[in-house]
Design a protein around this motif. Structure first.
Motif, PDB file in Angstrom:
ATOM      1  N   MET A 230       0.831  -1.193   0.000  1.00 49.75           N
ATOM      2  CA  MET A 230       0.000   0.000   0.000  1.00 49.75           C
ATOM      3  C   MET A 230       0.869   1.248   0.000  1.00 49.75           C
ATOM      4  SD  MET A 230      -3.009  -1.029   2.714  1.00 49.75           S
ATOM      5  CE  MET A 230      -3.801   0.559   2.474  1.00 49.75           C
ATOM      6  N   SER A 231       0.460   2.252  -0.785  1.00 46.83           N
ATOM      7  CA  SER A 231       1.219   3.495  -0.840  1.00 46.83           C
ATOM      8  C   SER A 231       0.892   4.363   0.370  1.00 46.83           C
ATOM      9  CB  SER A 231       0.899   4.253  -2.133  1.00 46.83           C
ATOM     10  OG  SER A 231      -0.467   4.629  -2.147  1.00 46.83           O
ATOM     11  N   ASP A 232       1.818   5.228   0.719  1.00 51.24           N
ATOM     12  CA  ASP A 232       1.599   6.120   1.859  1.00 51.24           C
ATOM     13  C   ASP A 232       1.340   7.539   1.381  1.00 51.24           C
ATOM     14  OD1 ASP A 232       4.100   6.852   0.955  1.00 51.24           O
ATOM     15  OD2 ASP A 232       4.959   7.084   2.959  1.00 51.24           O
TER      16      ASP A 232
ATOM     17  N   LEU B  47       6.175   9.254  -9.302  1.00 54.62           N
ATOM     18  CA  LEU B  47       4.928   9.117  -8.550  1.00 54.62           C
ATOM     19  C   LEU B  47       3.847  10.019  -9.139  1.00 54.62           C
ATOM     20  CD1 LEU B  47       6.223   8.907  -4.870  1.00 54.62           C
ATOM     21  CD2 LEU B  47       5.669   7.044  -6.436  1.00 54.62           C
ATOM     22  N   SER B  48       4.146  11.293  -9.314  1.00 55.75           N
ATOM     23  CA  SER B  48       3.270  12.151 -10.107  1.00 55.75           C
ATOM     24  C   SER B  48       3.416  11.744 -11.573  1.00 55.75           C
ATOM     25  CB  SER B  48       3.657  13.615  -9.908  1.00 55.75           C
ATOM     26  OG  SER B  48       3.398  14.034  -8.584  1.00 55.75           O
ATOM     27  N   SER B  49       2.605  12.321 -12.456  1.00 50.77           N
ATOM     28  CA  SER B  49       2.692  11.973 -13.879  1.00 50.77           C
ATOM     29  C   SER B  49       4.129  12.093 -14.363  1.00 50.77           C
ATOM     30  CB  SER B  49       1.785  12.884 -14.699  1.00 50.77           C
ATOM     31  OG  SER B  49       0.430  12.563 -14.459  1.00 50.77           O
ATOM     32  N   SER B  50       4.612  11.032 -15.009  1.00 48.17           N
ATOM     33  CA  SER B  50       6.029  10.897 -15.355  1.00 48.17           C
ATOM     34  C   SER B  50       6.171  10.072 -16.638  1.00 48.17           C
ATOM     35  CB  SER B  50       6.789  10.181 -14.229  1.00 48.17           C
ATOM     36  OG  SER B  50       6.634  10.828 -12.986  1.00 48.17           O
ATOM     37  N   PRO B  51       7.349  10.104 -17.249  1.00 49.08           N
ATOM     38  CA  PRO B  51       7.580   9.229 -18.395  1.00 49.08           C
ATOM     39  C   PRO B  51       7.314   7.764 -18.103  1.00 49.08           C
ATOM     40  CG  PRO B  51       9.332  10.850 -18.236  1.00 49.08           C
ATOM     41  CD  PRO B  51       8.494  11.005 -17.000  1.00 49.08           C
ATOM     42  N   SER B  52       7.609   7.337 -16.874  1.00 49.79           N
ATOM     43  CA  SER B  52       7.501   5.920 -16.528  1.00 49.79           C
ATOM     44  C   SER B  52       6.079   5.453 -16.264  1.00 49.79           C
ATOM     45  CB  SER B  52       8.368   5.622 -15.293  1.00 49.79           C
ATOM     46  OG  SER B  52       7.896   6.364 -14.175  1.00 49.79           O
TER      47      SER B  52
END
Length: 339
Positions: free
Chosen positions: A1-3, A81-86
């Motif tokens: 789970m992400s924090d 984590l935010s919108s990114s190339p990956s």
């Protein structure tokens, strides 16, 4: 789970003309927003860092105390984590990810702060390195909202020398044949990432840091080579190359005056920062030298020049590596918040 949580910004039109569709801004908060909504602090992330890497400055008894303040750590676009190339779907995935400026980042963060939380005033914005770049942007873009800023080991505009340093970093990474113009898939350009790490190693810490052998005596590495491999290569190898290059472009094009408000007039943009400010360069920072900060402070109406007296170079400001410097930054944040 992400924090952490994610704020959906929808389709965001960027400064350089592209539209980042279904843009997502990842963030983590500490503490509780008070009923007046006037106890929020924004603390942006830095080059390659994520919100986890900012948490060293947050905690009970510190200047950024969750018992007193509502601390928001927004993850920079491009950091994975935010919108990114990956994590962006085709056709803007990988090396086709659009060019994002620091201004784009801060405008997205402003939407999070105002739309999600209804905040209209900020006691403080602070950040290290590229977090400092975003901090300057907050002060220049939203002077009526931001009461104090504390950028440390960073600048309001990427200097020409800094651009050259980053060109070396970029060249090392992209020289790897596995880079494949950014279409490397699951076979990451490990040799390029290792080479990039070794280029960076000569810049992140000062000459005095290496002369005094603090990598061995303080950080506990067994040799210089052990430090280069374990600390530096270990730092960059887990990261996505396209993400690193996207954030590098953001860094190189950082400029608080590059927008419709100031139209390239840096002195005008600095003069518009009315917030009380502590501008804190590292005394031995090799790519954000104190001289650049002195120029900035000279053109800001309520700024104080507060160099960090350290031989840890750029890492005097983070990410929590030098306890003595952590204490210095924390105390200065206390002083600024008390003003």
């Amino acid at each position: 789970m992400s924090d952490y949580q994610t704020y959906d910004l929808g389709d965001v039109r960027l400064q350089r003309g592209a539209t980042l569709r279904a843009c997502k801004l990842a963030y983590k908060t500490f503490g509780t927003l008070n009923p007046a909504k006037d106890n929020a602090i924004v603390y942006p992330t830095w080059y390659s860092g994520q919100h986890y890497d900012n948490e060293w400055l947050v905690g009970p008894g510190k200047a950024l105390d969750p018992a007193r303040y509502f601390i928001i750590i927004p993850n920079m676009l491009g950091n994975g984590l935010s919108s990114s190339p990956s994590n962006t779907p085709e056709p803007y995935d990988g090396p086709r990810f659009p060019q994002v400026t620091a201004c784009d980042n801060v405008r997205a963060q402003h939407r999070l702060v105002t739309e999600k939380f209804g905040i209209r005033t900020l006691p403080l914005v602070t950040g290290w390195s590229m977090g400092a770049l975003q901090t300057f942007h907050w002060g220049a873009l939203y002077p009526d909202m931001v009461q104090r800023i504390a950028p440390f080991c960073g600048s309001a505009k990427c200097s020409r020398h800094n651009v050259v340093f980053l060109e070396g970093v970029k060249a090392a990474l992209t020289a790897d044949a596995a880079w494949n113009e950014g279409w490397y898939g699951s076979a990451k350009p490990a040799r390029g990432l290792r080479a990039m790490a070794r280029v960076y190693a000569g810049w992140g810490f000062s000459q005095a840091f290496y002369r005094e052998e603090l990598d061995l005596k303080t950080l506990g590495y067994s040799s210089l080579e052990d430090f280069l491999v374990s600390f530096w290569e270990g730092f960059f190898l887990p990261k996505d190359a396209n993400n690193l290059l996207a954030m590098l472009w953001t860094w190189q094009n950082g400029d608080i005056s590059d927008n419709e408000l100031y139209r390239g007039d840096l002195k005008k943009a600095l003069g518009a920062i009315t917030a009380k400010a502590y501008v804190m360069p590292g005394a031995t920072d090799l790519y954000f030298p104190p001289e650049d900060s002195q120029f900035e402070v000279a053109h800001m109406p309520n700024a104080t020049f507060v160099p960090i007296p350290s031989i840890w170079g750029h890492f005097a400001g983070g990410p929590g590596t030098s306890p003595k410097d952590v204490d210095f930054v924390d105390q200065k944040l206390r002083d600024l918040l008390a003003r």
